[in-house]
Design an enzyme around this catalytic site. Structure first.
Site, PDB file in Angstrom:
ATOM      1  N   LYS A 226       0.834  -1.215   0.000  1.00  0.00           N
ATOM      2  CA  LYS A 226       0.000   0.000   0.000  1.00  0.00           C
ATOM      3  C   LYS A 226       0.863   1.258   0.000  1.00  0.00           C
ATOM      4  CE  LYS A 226      -0.605  -0.129   4.993  1.00  0.00           C
ATOM      5  NZ  LYS A 226      -1.355  -0.738   6.070  1.00  0.00           N
TER       6      LYS A 226
ATOM      7  N   LYS B 219      12.388 -12.498 -35.752  1.00  0.00           N
ATOM      8  CA  LYS B 219      11.644 -11.305 -36.177  1.00  0.00           C
ATOM      9  C   LYS B 219      10.953 -11.672 -37.460  1.00  0.00           C
ATOM     10  CE  LYS B 219      12.861  -8.411 -33.012  1.00  0.00           C
ATOM     11  NZ  LYS B 219      12.083  -7.678 -32.113  1.00  0.00           N
TER      12      LYS B 219
ATOM     13  N   LYS C 125      16.156 -16.796 -29.600  1.00  0.00           N
ATOM     14  CA  LYS C 125      14.991 -16.730 -28.714  1.00  0.00           C
ATOM     15  C   LYS C 125      13.733 -16.358 -29.487  1.00  0.00           C
ATOM     16  CE  LYS C 125      13.916 -12.888 -26.277  1.00  0.00           C
ATOM     17  NZ  LYS C 125      13.162 -12.049 -27.230  1.00  0.00           N
TER      18      LYS C 125
ATOM     19  N   ASP D  27      10.219 -14.317 -29.949  1.00  0.00           N
ATOM     20  CA  ASP D  27       9.761 -12.991 -29.576  1.00  0.00           C
ATOM     21  C   ASP D  27       8.853 -13.171 -28.358  1.00  0.00           C
ATOM     22  OD1 ASP D  27       9.689 -10.313 -29.890  1.00  0.00           O
ATOM     23  OD2 ASP D  27       8.585 -10.307 -31.773  1.00  0.00           O
ATOM     24  N   GLU D  28       8.840 -12.189 -27.476  1.00  0.00           N
ATOM     25  CA  GLU D  28       8.059 -12.363 -26.234  1.00  0.00           C
ATOM     26  C   GLU D  28       6.550 -12.284 -26.490  1.00  0.00           C
ATOM     27  OE1 GLU D  28       9.627  -9.680 -27.056  1.00  0.00           O
ATOM     28  OE2 GLU D  28       8.356  -7.947 -26.620  1.00  0.00           O
TER      29      GLU D  28
ATOM     30  N   HIS E 241      12.309 -12.027 -19.660  1.00  0.00           N
ATOM     31  CA  HIS E 241      12.080 -10.867 -20.524  1.00  0.00           C
ATOM     32  C   HIS E 241      11.550  -9.718 -19.668  1.00  0.00           C
ATOM     33  CE1 HIS E 241      10.608  -8.305 -23.748  1.00  0.00           C
ATOM     34  NE2 HIS E 241      11.421  -8.990 -24.536  1.00  0.00           N
TER      35      HIS E 241
ATOM     36  N   GLY F 123      17.730  -2.412 -30.088  1.00  0.00           N
ATOM     37  CA  GLY F 123      18.457  -1.520 -31.005  1.00  0.00           C
ATOM     38  C   GLY F 123      19.938  -1.858 -31.133  1.00  0.00           C
TER      39      GLY F 123
ATOM     40  N   GLY G  76      17.719  -8.364 -32.628  1.00  0.00           N
ATOM     41  CA  GLY G  76      16.682  -8.822 -33.544  1.00  0.00           C
ATOM     42  C   GLY G  76      16.894  -8.118 -34.877  1.00  0.00           C
ATOM     43  N   GLY G  77      16.504  -6.844 -34.912  1.00  0.00           N
ATOM     44  CA  GLY G  77      16.653  -6.048 -36.136  1.00  0.00           C
ATOM     45  C   GLY G  77      18.097  -5.970 -36.597  1.00  0.00           C
TER      46      GLY G  77
HETATM   47  C1  LIG Z   1      13.615  -3.657 -24.292  1.00  0.00           C
HETATM   48  S1  LIG Z   1      14.676  -5.000 -23.926  1.00  0.00           S
HETATM   49  C2  LIG Z   1      13.986  -6.353 -24.859  1.00  0.00           C
HETATM   50  C3  LIG Z   1      14.427  -6.334 -26.260  1.00  0.00           C
HETATM   51  C4  LIG Z   1      13.576  -7.188 -27.151  1.00  0.00           C
HETATM   52  O1  LIG Z   1      12.756  -7.966 -26.716  1.00  0.00           O
HETATM   53  C5  LIG Z   1      13.716  -7.076 -28.569  1.00  0.00           C
HETATM   54  O2  LIG Z   1      12.925  -7.680 -29.277  1.00  0.00           O
HETATM   55  C6  LIG Z   1      14.784  -6.245 -29.153  1.00  0.00           C
HETATM   56  O3  LIG Z   1      14.693  -6.253 -30.549  1.00  0.00           O
HETATM   57  P1  LIG Z   1      15.702  -5.409 -31.438  1.00  0.00           P
HETATM   58  O4  LIG Z   1      15.202  -5.572 -32.838  1.00  0.00           O
HETATM   59  O5  LIG Z   1      15.651  -3.990 -30.981  1.00  0.00           O
HETATM   60  O6  LIG Z   1      17.074  -5.992 -31.272  1.00  0.00           O
END
Ligand SMILES: CSCCC(=O)C(=O)COP(=O)(O)O
Length: 404
Positions: A92, A141, A167, A169-170, A258, A331, A353-354
């Site tokens: 609280k 991706k 991994k 994607d979440e 994550h 990023g 990812g990207g």
């Molecule tokens: C905000 S931390 C988790 C990063 C993530 O899940 C992700 O998919 C990052 O993707 P990116 O293309 O920016 O490497």
């Protein structure tokens, strides 16, 4: 021996910080104190919180002082789980004006009830046979809605580039086109094929989702099907769900946390839970082997001091609790590898990812560019030097540039 206590630090503001600390110490434990008869006070004394310190940081225009206060709580007030801990020290209180939960120091007696990571940094390195470099992970991706064959192609492309982990994607829940167990089996098969070609093992982290009371059973089925690692959206499910997975002897695979939803907790300077605690200490104590968090450089950036502190909370000595792998994310592209290495050192996972799939040559080339960048920093070479021998890295640097 006197009972060990839990030390909790808050950032807050008040006319008198000492009085505020005392009010919290009483209000979050026995409720009222000075008005109680002496006999009642004696009975409740073992449950009473104590104001430990008040450190002023600034005087505000309204005459209040902003500062850190530390309160100690008897361990007897809590059951040995994170829901009871968080509710007891900040439940609280989190809704009672400007107050942010900064840190918790757990005594040995309380920590013993928590599993911590089953594998941690050393266990994961052992599984991969990779000891003297940051690890490399790539993210599907995208996943959602794709035919299974497309996912298999994506997995193969990432693995052939030399990543250590791939991994999900979440946001990959609706997996009817590529069911959880079938994905695990199919990617395992592909991982064996690519390892025969590259000489490198690759682990697949499958997103563990579903009703919370079914998670452990589902995780066990995944392990029986050959799962290497599980991705888990800890904050959406709650820390206790992670704790129960990590404590389950049948779930003997690393768990990757994550940070989805963390932005609802940490960004305010006045409210919420500080990132080093939220994504550092609590994730580690609850049992995450790897913890993703926003890096200080990308599109979803975390303050650099906080990111570095978070990584320390995952890796500093903690009464024998294994170290969790820091995974600064979002990023990330090959040009950032020297900066990542300078800031987070050897024991980190470079995750993109990207930055892998966006490579003009495709995901295999994207992963190879990262491998070349990591090899370069380990060898003390510049990326520009390494790019003379790696066309993939040269193309990546041309697209994304070097470290900012
Ligand atoms: C905000 S931390 C988790 C990063 C993530 O899940 C992700 O998919 C990052 O993707 P990116 O293309 O920016 O490497």
């Amino acid at each position: 021996m006197s009972e060990q206590r839990i030390l909790v630090t808050y950032l807050t503001q008040a006319k008198d910080l000492n009085k505020k600390a005392q009010a919290i110490a009483v209000g979050m434990t026995v409720g009222s104190w000075t008005d109680l008869p002496l006999a009642k006070q004696a009975e409740l004394a073992p449950y009473l919180g104590e104001a430990v310190s008040a450190t002023p940081l600034a005087t505000l225009e309204n005459g209040e002082t902003r500062g850190l206060i530390t309160v100690s709580y008897p361990t007897r007030n809590f059951t040995a789980d994170i829901p009871s801990l968080l509710t007891g020290i900040f439940g609280k209180l989190s809704m009672d004006g400007k107050i942010k939960l900064i840190d918790i120091v757990l005594p040995d007696s309380f920590l013993q009830a928590f599993p911590g990571p089953k594998f941690g940094i050393d266990g994961l390195r052992e599984r991969l046979g990779a000891h003297n470099r940051p690890l490399l992970m790539s993210i599907f991706k995208s996943c959602l809605g794709l035919p299974f064959d497309d996912l298999k192609t994506q997995f193969r492309a990432q693995a052939l580039g030399g990543v250590d982990l791939v991994k999900d994607d979440e946001i990959f829940f609706a997996d009817d086109r590529a069911p959880f167990i079938e994905r695990i089996k199919a990617f395992k098969q592909i991982a064996q094929e690519t390892a025969a070609e590259t000489g490198k093992p690759v682990l697949y982290a499958a997103n563990l989702t579903g009703p919370v009371h079914e998670l452990n059973e589902k995780a066990k089925r995944a392990v029986d099907a050959g799962a290497d690692c599980l991705l888990f959206n800890v904050l959406a499910f709650g820390f206790d769900a992670l704790h129960r997975l990590a404590a389950d002897p049948d779930v003997h695979v690393p768990i990757m946390a994550h940070p989805a939803l963390a932005g609802a907790y940490y960004p305010s300077p006045d409210y919420g839970i500080a990132t080093p605690l939220l994504l550092g200490t609590l994730m580690r104590v609850a049992g995450a082997d790897l913890v993703l968090f926003p890096s200080p450089y990308g599109n979803v950036a975390l303050d650099k001091t906080e990111a570095l502190q978070l990584a320390k909370h995952l890796t500093d000595p903690l009464n024998g609790v294994r170290r969790s792998f820091p995974v600064p994310s979002a990023g990330i592209h090959p040009g950032l590898v020297p900066q990542l290495y300078q800031d987070f050192g050897l024991d980190q996972i470079v995750n993109a990812g990207g930055g892998i799939h966006g490579h003009p040559g495709g995901a295999t080339a994207g992963a190879k560019a990262f491998v070349a960048a990591i090899d370069a920093v380990i060898a003390g070479r510049t990326l520009e030097e390494a790019a003379t021998e790696s066309q993939e890295l040269a193309i990546a640097l041309e697209k994304w540039g070097g470290a900012r």
